[in-house]
Motif scaffolding. Structure first.
Motif, PDB file in Angstrom:
ATOM      1  N   ASN A 229      -6.868  -9.043   0.385  1.00 28.35           N
ATOM      2  CA  ASN A 229      -7.274 -10.296   1.021  1.00 28.35           C
ATOM      3  C   ASN A 229      -6.116 -11.098   1.596  1.00 28.35           C
ATOM      4  OD1 ASN A 229     -10.042  -9.810   0.268  1.00 28.35           O
ATOM      5  ND2 ASN A 229      -9.418 -10.390  -1.811  1.00 28.35           N
ATOM      6  N   LYS A 230      -5.055 -10.428   1.998  1.00 29.76           N
ATOM      7  CA  LYS A 230      -3.911 -11.104   2.618  1.00 29.76           C
ATOM      8  C   LYS A 230      -3.803 -10.813   4.112  1.00 29.76           C
ATOM      9  CE  LYS A 230      -2.135 -12.755  -1.217  1.00 29.76           C
ATOM     10  NZ  LYS A 230      -2.035 -14.174  -1.489  1.00 29.76           N
ATOM     11  N   LEU A 231      -4.425  -9.720   4.549  1.00 35.60           N
ATOM     12  CA  LEU A 231      -4.369  -9.348   5.955  1.00 35.60           C
ATOM     13  C   LEU A 231      -5.662  -9.756   6.653  1.00 35.60           C
ATOM     14  CD1 LEU A 231      -2.910  -5.733   5.642  1.00 35.60           C
ATOM     15  CD2 LEU A 231      -1.738  -7.740   6.563  1.00 35.60           C
ATOM     16  N   PRO A 232      -5.559 -10.427   7.802  1.00 38.64           N
ATOM     17  CA  PRO A 232      -6.766 -10.745   8.560  1.00 38.64           C
ATOM     18  C   PRO A 232      -7.253  -9.497   9.287  1.00 38.64           C
ATOM     19  CG  PRO A 232      -4.845 -11.446   9.769  1.00 38.64           C
ATOM     20  CD  PRO A 232      -4.354 -10.914   8.448  1.00 38.64           C
ATOM     21  N   GLY A 233      -8.508  -9.450   9.573  1.00 32.31           N
ATOM     22  CA  GLY A 233      -9.026  -8.304  10.315  1.00 32.31           C
ATOM     23  C   GLY A 233      -9.411  -7.157   9.411  1.00 32.31           C
ATOM     24  N   GLU A 234      -9.760  -6.049  10.046  1.00 26.20           N
ATOM     25  CA  GLU A 234     -10.237  -4.878   9.315  1.00 26.20           C
ATOM     26  C   GLU A 234      -9.079  -4.146   8.644  1.00 26.20           C
ATOM     27  OE1 GLU A 234     -12.972  -0.899  10.122  1.00 26.20           O
ATOM     28  OE2 GLU A 234     -12.437  -2.207  11.808  1.00 26.20           O
TER      29      GLU A 234
ATOM     30  N   TYR B 299      -4.988   1.503  -7.142  1.00 26.06           N
ATOM     31  CA  TYR B 299      -4.041   2.202  -8.014  1.00 26.06           C
ATOM     32  C   TYR B 299      -4.014   1.543  -9.378  1.00 26.06           C
ATOM     33  CZ  TYR B 299      -0.705  -1.472  -6.603  1.00 26.06           C
ATOM     34  OH  TYR B 299      -0.092  -2.666  -6.352  1.00 26.06           O
ATOM     35  N   SER B 300      -3.528   2.300 -10.349  1.00 23.38           N
ATOM     36  CA  SER B 300      -3.503   1.819 -11.733  1.00 23.38           C
ATOM     37  C   SER B 300      -2.185   1.134 -12.051  1.00 23.38           C
ATOM     38  CB  SER B 300      -3.682   2.986 -12.708  1.00 23.38           C
ATOM     39  OG  SER B 300      -4.949   3.550 -12.528  1.00 23.38           O
ATOM     40  N   LEU B 301      -2.314   0.071 -12.802  1.00 28.17           N
ATOM     41  CA  LEU B 301      -1.171  -0.641 -13.346  1.00 28.17           C
ATOM     42  C   LEU B 301      -1.124  -0.357 -14.839  1.00 28.17           C
ATOM     43  CD1 LEU B 301      -1.868  -4.056 -11.603  1.00 28.17           C
ATOM     44  CD2 LEU B 301      -0.077  -2.449 -10.998  1.00 28.17           C
ATOM     45  N   GLU B 302      -0.104  -0.877 -15.505  1.00 27.95           N
ATOM     46  CA  GLU B 302       0.001  -0.676 -16.948  1.00 27.95           C
ATOM     47  C   GLU B 302      -1.261  -1.176 -17.646  1.00 27.95           C
ATOM     48  OE1 GLU B 302       3.093  -1.685 -20.582  1.00 27.95           O
ATOM     49  OE2 GLU B 302       3.528  -2.382 -18.558  1.00 27.95           O
ATOM     50  N   TYR B 303      -1.764  -2.332 -17.207  1.00 31.28           N
ATOM     51  CA  TYR B 303      -2.992  -2.892 -17.776  1.00 31.28           C
ATOM     52  C   TYR B 303      -3.922  -3.275 -16.640  1.00 31.28           C
ATOM     53  CZ  TYR B 303      -0.084  -3.288 -21.907  1.00 31.28           C
ATOM     54  OH  TYR B 303       0.747  -3.015 -22.953  1.00 31.28           O
ATOM     55  N   GLY B 304      -4.720  -2.335 -16.170  1.00 27.52           N
ATOM     56  CA  GLY B 304      -5.694  -2.645 -15.142  1.00 27.52           C
ATOM     57  C   GLY B 304      -5.445  -1.904 -13.844  1.00 27.52           C
ATOM     58  N   LYS B 305      -6.011  -2.451 -12.785  1.00 27.95           N
ATOM     59  CA  LYS B 305      -5.927  -1.841 -11.465  1.00 27.95           C
ATOM     60  C   LYS B 305      -5.553  -2.882 -10.430  1.00 27.95           C
ATOM     61  CE  LYS B 305      -9.234   1.868 -12.317  1.00 27.95           C
ATOM     62  NZ  LYS B 305      -8.288   2.969 -12.235  1.00 27.95           N
ATOM     63  N   ASP B 306      -5.071  -2.407  -9.292  1.00 25.36           N
ATOM     64  CA  ASP B 306      -4.780  -3.280  -8.163  1.00 25.36           C
ATOM     65  C   ASP B 306      -5.106  -2.504  -6.898  1.00 25.36           C
ATOM     66  OD1 ASP B 306      -4.030  -5.526  -6.748  1.00 25.36           O
ATOM     67  OD2 ASP B 306      -2.019  -5.627  -7.579  1.00 25.36           O
ATOM     68  N   LYS B 307      -4.987  -3.159  -5.751  1.00 28.53           N
ATOM     69  CA  LYS B 307      -5.231  -2.523  -4.460  1.00 28.53           C
ATOM     70  C   LYS B 307      -4.104  -2.856  -3.503  1.00 28.53           C
ATOM     71  CE  LYS B 307     -10.246  -2.323  -4.079  1.00 28.53           C
ATOM     72  NZ  LYS B 307     -11.405  -2.891  -3.379  1.00 28.53           N
ATOM     73  N   MET B 308      -3.920  -1.951  -2.561  1.00 25.43           N
ATOM     74  CA  MET B 308      -2.981  -2.159  -1.474  1.00 25.43           C
ATOM     75  C   MET B 308      -3.777  -1.990  -0.181  1.00 25.43           C
ATOM     76  SD  MET B 308       0.509  -0.054  -0.797  1.00 25.43           S
ATOM     77  CE  MET B 308       1.044  -0.484  -2.445  1.00 25.43           C
ATOM     78  N   GLU B 309      -3.484  -2.832   0.799  1.00 25.26           N
ATOM     79  CA  GLU B 309      -4.230  -2.779   2.056  1.00 25.26           C
ATOM     80  C   GLU B 309      -3.294  -2.685   3.255  1.00 25.26           C
ATOM     81  OE1 GLU B 309      -8.235  -5.178   0.709  1.00 25.26           O
ATOM     82  OE2 GLU B 309      -6.790  -6.254   1.952  1.00 25.26           O
ATOM     83  N   MET B 310      -3.863  -2.124   4.338  1.00 29.23           N
ATOM     84  CA  MET B 310      -3.150  -1.975   5.601  1.00 29.23           C
ATOM     85  C   MET B 310      -4.164  -2.196   6.721  1.00 29.23           C
ATOM     86  SD  MET B 310      -1.158   1.449   6.964  1.00 29.23           S
ATOM     87  CE  MET B 310      -2.617   2.479   6.852  1.00 29.23           C
ATOM     88  N   HIS B 311      -3.721  -2.799   7.819  1.00 32.51           N
ATOM     89  CA  HIS B 311      -4.606  -2.981   8.957  1.00 32.51           C
ATOM     90  C   HIS B 311      -5.071  -1.641   9.524  1.00 32.51           C
ATOM     91  CE1 HIS B 311      -3.227  -7.274   9.881  1.00 32.51           C
ATOM     92  NE2 HIS B 311      -4.539  -7.327   9.704  1.00 32.51           N
TER      93      HIS B 311
END
Length: 182
Positions: free
Chosen positions: A92-97, A103-115
């Motif tokens: 939710n940091k990049l505008p547009g599509e 991916y997994s973190l030590e405790y939980g998950k996160d996401k990475m995004e690209m336009h």
């Protein structure tokens, strides 16, 4: 190490410019603080120069920087080697599509995004960040780029925490590191 000549004074200068803060952000962590490297103009320039020297003749068309510290090192390297810079961001940091990679973190998950459309199939990419620890974010970046047909040539980091074995998670992807924080 960055150079066949392990006596390269630039590596020593870079390592000396990185401040280590014990017990941050929690007890037992030895935080590698690159803000002091950024304050040292000679060490900062050495860092960029070493990356540029390595990648200037590798036919790289994309430098993908991982949020947030990859945004510091990636753009000057991209400009110097004639490549575009693509930010890989948290959700939710990049505008547009966007396209995402979880991916997994030590405790939980996160996401990475690209336009969507930031890169094209067949392009050659360098993935850059300040540090490799467990390798989770670099693996996510590689997956995100390869999903759209980009060839990841190599990953580059200023610092490696070898005891966390992140390099092993990269499997066959080469990793170039300037400083081992062992």
């Amino acid at each position: 190490m960055a150079s066949e000549d392990c006596q390269d004074a630039r590596i020593a200068r870079i390592a000396a410019a990185i401040r280590v803060i014990p017990n941050f952000p929690k007890p037992g962590i030895m935080f590698q603080d690159i803000t002091t490297l950024l304050l040292d103009t000679r060490a900062f320039r050495d860092t960029i120069d070493l990356f540029v020297e390595r990648y200037k003749d590798r036919d790289i068309s994309v430098v993908a920087g991982i949020e947030a510290r990859g945004f510091i090192f990636g753009p000057p390297v991209a400009l110097a080697i004639g490549a575009k810079f693509v930010p890989l961001r948290k959700p939710n940091k990049l505008p547009g599509e966007v396209i995402s990679e979880e991916y997994s973190l030590e405790y939980g998950k996160d996401k990475m995004e690209m336009h969507v459309g930031a890169v094209q199939a067949g392009e050659r990419a360098l993935v850059i960040d300040d540090l490799i620890a467990t390798g989770g974010t670099l693996c996510a970046a590689i997956s995100l780029l390869e999903r759209v047909g980009v060839h990841v040539v190599e990953c580059a980091c200023v610092i490696e925490l070898p005891e966390l074995k992140g390099r092993e998670r990269l499997e066959d992807k080469p990793l170039f590191v300037l400083v081992d924080a062992a």
